[in-house]
Write a protein that holds these residues in place. Structure first.
Motif, PDB file in Angstrom:
ATOM      1  N   LEU A 128      42.105  32.516  39.974  1.00 13.39           N
ATOM      2  CA  LEU A 128      40.854  33.356  39.171  1.00 13.39           C
ATOM      3  C   LEU A 128      41.051  34.816  39.030  1.00 13.39           C
ATOM      4  O   LEU A 128      40.883  35.528  38.277  1.00 13.39           O
ATOM      5  CB  LEU A 128      39.604  33.023  40.017  1.00 13.39           C
ATOM      6  CG  LEU A 128      38.464  33.646  38.958  1.00 13.39           C
ATOM      7  CD1 LEU A 128      38.331  32.951  37.578  1.00 13.39           C
ATOM      8  CD2 LEU A 128      37.174  33.073  39.815  1.00 13.39           C
ATOM      9  N   LEU A 129      41.524  35.330  40.390  1.00 16.82           N
ATOM     10  CA  LEU A 129      41.844  36.866  40.413  1.00 16.82           C
ATOM     11  C   LEU A 129      42.814  37.331  39.680  1.00 16.82           C
ATOM     12  O   LEU A 129      42.730  38.505  39.086  1.00 16.82           O
ATOM     13  CB  LEU A 129      42.095  36.855  42.013  1.00 16.82           C
ATOM     14  CG  LEU A 129      42.119  38.544  42.382  1.00 16.82           C
ATOM     15  CD1 LEU A 129      40.699  39.333  42.140  1.00 16.82           C
ATOM     16  CD2 LEU A 129      42.419  38.853  43.956  1.00 16.82           C
ATOM     17  N   ALA A 131      43.792  35.848  36.834  1.00 17.80           N
ATOM     18  CA  ALA A 131      43.462  35.634  35.378  1.00 17.80           C
ATOM     19  C   ALA A 131      42.324  36.936  35.003  1.00 17.80           C
ATOM     20  O   ALA A 131      42.527  37.290  34.020  1.00 17.80           O
ATOM     21  CB  ALA A 131      42.794  34.412  35.317  1.00 17.80           C
ATOM     22  N   LEU A 132      41.550  37.483  35.989  1.00 17.57           N
ATOM     23  CA  LEU A 132      40.742  38.536  35.781  1.00 17.57           C
ATOM     24  C   LEU A 132      41.234  39.964  36.337  1.00 17.57           C
ATOM     25  O   LEU A 132      40.218  40.868  36.246  1.00 17.57           O
ATOM     26  CB  LEU A 132      39.325  38.195  36.692  1.00 17.57           C
ATOM     27  CG  LEU A 132      38.739  36.862  36.029  1.00 17.57           C
ATOM     28  CD1 LEU A 132      37.259  36.538  36.901  1.00 17.57           C
ATOM     29  CD2 LEU A 132      38.514  36.813  34.430  1.00 17.57           C
ATOM     30  N   ARG A 133      42.378  39.865  36.422  1.00 12.44           N
ATOM     31  CA  ARG A 133      42.832  41.081  36.998  1.00 12.44           C
ATOM     32  C   ARG A 133      42.624  42.414  36.207  1.00 12.44           C
ATOM     33  O   ARG A 133      42.132  43.418  36.651  1.00 12.44           O
ATOM     34  CB  ARG A 133      44.182  41.170  37.401  1.00 12.44           C
ATOM     35  CG  ARG A 133      44.970  42.403  38.154  1.00 12.44           C
ATOM     36  CD  ARG A 133      46.412  42.050  38.182  1.00 12.44           C
ATOM     37  NE  ARG A 133      47.009  43.463  38.767  1.00 12.44           N
ATOM     38  CZ  ARG A 133      48.293  43.593  39.149  1.00 12.44           C
ATOM     39  NH1 ARG A 133      49.451  42.755  38.850  1.00 12.44           N
ATOM     40  NH2 ARG A 133      48.718  44.914  39.462  1.00 12.44           N
ATOM     41  N   ARG A 134      42.786  42.330  34.808  1.00 11.24           N
ATOM     42  CA  ARG A 134      42.816  43.232  34.147  1.00 11.24           C
ATOM     43  C   ARG A 134      41.310  43.677  33.723  1.00 11.24           C
ATOM     44  O   ARG A 134      40.917  44.837  33.384  1.00 11.24           O
ATOM     45  CB  ARG A 134      43.467  43.039  32.639  1.00 11.24           C
ATOM     46  CG  ARG A 134      44.849  42.934  32.773  1.00 11.24           C
ATOM     47  CD  ARG A 134      45.620  43.043  31.598  1.00 11.24           C
ATOM     48  NE  ARG A 134      47.268  42.888  31.630  1.00 11.24           N
ATOM     49  CZ  ARG A 134      47.999  42.791  30.648  1.00 11.24           C
ATOM     50  NH1 ARG A 134      47.607  42.613  29.517  1.00 11.24           N
ATOM     51  NH2 ARG A 134      49.202  42.594  30.774  1.00 11.24           N
ATOM     52  N   ARG A 135      40.545  42.726  33.622  1.00 16.26           N
ATOM     53  CA  ARG A 135      39.048  43.015  33.409  1.00 16.26           C
ATOM     54  C   ARG A 135      38.433  43.463  34.487  1.00 16.26           C
ATOM     55  O   ARG A 135      37.498  44.506  34.506  1.00 16.26           O
ATOM     56  CB  ARG A 135      38.277  41.362  32.969  1.00 16.26           C
ATOM     57  CG  ARG A 135      38.600  40.914  31.782  1.00 16.26           C
ATOM     58  CD  ARG A 135      37.780  39.856  31.559  1.00 16.26           C
ATOM     59  NE  ARG A 135      37.942  39.179  30.253  1.00 16.26           N
ATOM     60  CZ  ARG A 135      37.217  38.100  29.630  1.00 16.26           C
ATOM     61  NH1 ARG A 135      36.530  37.684  30.385  1.00 16.26           N
ATOM     62  NH2 ARG A 135      37.745  37.618  28.500  1.00 16.26           N
ATOM     63  N   LEU A 136      38.877  43.176  35.705  1.00 15.36           N
ATOM     64  CA  LEU A 136      38.264  43.820  37.040  1.00 15.36           C
ATOM     65  C   LEU A 136      38.543  45.117  37.375  1.00 15.36           C
ATOM     66  O   LEU A 136      38.000  45.879  38.002  1.00 15.36           O
ATOM     67  CB  LEU A 136      38.692  42.926  38.213  1.00 15.36           C
ATOM     68  CG  LEU A 136      38.051  41.578  38.295  1.00 15.36           C
ATOM     69  CD1 LEU A 136      38.404  40.478  39.309  1.00 15.36           C
ATOM     70  CD2 LEU A 136      36.457  41.706  38.336  1.00 15.36           C
ATOM     71  N   ARG A 137      40.026  45.353  36.513  1.00 18.56           N
ATOM     72  CA  ARG A 137      40.547  46.653  36.804  1.00 18.56           C
ATOM     73  C   ARG A 137      40.695  47.270  38.341  1.00 18.56           C
ATOM     74  O   ARG A 137      40.301  48.340  38.485  1.00 18.56           O
ATOM     75  CB  ARG A 137      39.600  48.039  35.916  1.00 18.56           C
ATOM     76  CG  ARG A 137      39.193  47.696  34.486  1.00 18.56           C
ATOM     77  CD  ARG A 137      38.592  48.638  33.971  1.00 18.56           C
ATOM     78  NE  ARG A 137      38.501  48.584  32.331  1.00 18.56           N
ATOM     79  CZ  ARG A 137      37.767  49.199  31.684  1.00 18.56           C
ATOM     80  NH1 ARG A 137      36.945  50.343  32.274  1.00 18.56           N
ATOM     81  NH2 ARG A 137      37.727  48.766  30.518  1.00 18.56           N
ATOM     82  N   TRP A 143      44.516  44.824  44.602  1.00 17.23           N
ATOM     83  CA  TRP A 143      44.863  43.541  43.999  1.00 17.23           C
ATOM     84  C   TRP A 143      45.716  42.927  44.916  1.00 17.23           C
ATOM     85  O   TRP A 143      45.796  41.753  44.989  1.00 17.23           O
ATOM     86  CB  TRP A 143      45.354  43.908  42.644  1.00 17.23           C
ATOM     87  CG  TRP A 143      46.368  42.883  41.979  1.00 17.23           C
ATOM     88  CD1 TRP A 143      48.001  43.284  42.167  1.00 17.23           C
ATOM     89  CD2 TRP A 143      46.551  41.460  41.784  1.00 17.23           C
ATOM     90  NE1 TRP A 143      48.556  41.929  42.018  1.00 17.23           N
ATOM     91  CE2 TRP A 143      47.680  40.970  41.465  1.00 17.23           C
ATOM     92  CE3 TRP A 143      45.194  40.471  41.632  1.00 17.23           C
ATOM     93  CZ2 TRP A 143      47.744  39.946  41.135  1.00 17.23           C
ATOM     94  CZ3 TRP A 143      45.455  39.412  41.230  1.00 17.23           C
ATOM     95  CH2 TRP A 143      46.813  38.999  41.185  1.00 17.23           C
ATOM     96  N   HIS A 147      45.056  39.262  46.523  1.00 16.54           N
ATOM     97  CA  HIS A 147      45.831  38.056  45.987  1.00 16.54           C
ATOM     98  C   HIS A 147      46.651  37.541  47.096  1.00 16.54           C
ATOM     99  O   HIS A 147      46.762  36.280  47.243  1.00 16.54           O
ATOM    100  CB  HIS A 147      46.777  38.535  44.823  1.00 16.54           C
ATOM    101  CG  HIS A 147      47.365  37.282  44.004  1.00 16.54           C
ATOM    102  ND1 HIS A 147      46.694  36.184  43.463  1.00 16.54           N
ATOM    103  CD2 HIS A 147      48.589  37.248  44.006  1.00 16.54           C
ATOM    104  CE1 HIS A 147      47.465  35.735  43.046  1.00 16.54           C
ATOM    105  NE2 HIS A 147      48.749  36.074  43.403  1.00 16.54           N
TER     106      HIS A 147
END
Length: 203
Positions: A128-129, A131-137, A143, A147
């Motif tokens: 999940l992290l 997949a959301l890496r870019r959104r979470l910035r 990261w 991860h």
């Protein structure tokens, strides 16, 4: 690295991954299991095999795959790994829902169940992290720390889960695969200097 050397590495990896699967396929215990349970079991074995491949891809250790391309394959392989775990747990749910519920609620009398749930949770969070890496910035260092930490928890949990189970997997090949999974995960974490106080530049 010479072509012969590269070929040998791929052959060794293929053997390491194939032997536990073929050894499990030869287990006499399969005669007493139904097809869904067998599918769930082999999905778990396949997931363990992918847990060895994943850090090798992330660290760029596999010849013929440049670091950036290896990480791209790493993401797709991660999706397959998550799917294998879903099939593993889903198959067990179909065959025995009460056992899966007890495991998820950490009230199962079998210790390997709790380790499996911990590993699954850490793996899903790592995916999940990603997949959301870019959104979470997230910053690269943050990261990488989050991860990799989750992946290490998933690796340790999966290894303990597998070692505590007395099932279709052959003991020697299972132990060897588990040790390699741990070694690969720790090696990548060390090489990427995940917990280093100094900032590491991404390529």
């Amino acid at each position: 690295m010479s072509r012969i050397h590269s070929t040998l590495i791929w052959i060794v990896l293929a053997v390491v991954l194939a032997v536990p699967i073929f050894a499990a396929a030869a287990s006499p215990l399969l005669a007493w299991r139904d097809p869904i349970y067998i599918t769930a079991g082999f999905a778990g074995i396949f997931a363990m095999a992918l847990m060895l491949v994943q850090p090798l891809l992330a660290g760029g250790y596999l010849p013929g795959l440049p670091a950036l391309r290896g990480r791209s394959v790493h993401r797709w392989t991660g999706a397959v790994l998550v799917a294998a775990v879903v099939v593993h747990v889903g198959g067990l749910w179909i065959t025995s829902p009460p056992d899966v519920i007890d495991a998820l609620l950490f009230r199962s009398p079998t210790p390997f169940s709790a380790w499996g749930v911990i590993a699954m949770g850490a793996l899903f969070l790592a995916a999940l992290l990603a997949a959301l890496r870019r959104r979470l910035r997230l910053r690269p260092r943050t990261w990488r720390f989050a991860h990799t930490s989750l992946v290490l928890v998933a690796a340790v949990g999966s290894v303990v889960h597998a070692l505590l189970i007395e099932g279709t997997m052959e003991t020697v090949s299972k132990v060897a695969l588990c040790l390699l999974v741990l070694a690969a995960a720790v090696k990548v974490a060390a090489d990427l200097r995940v917990w280093s106080l100094r900032q590491r530049r991404d390529p």
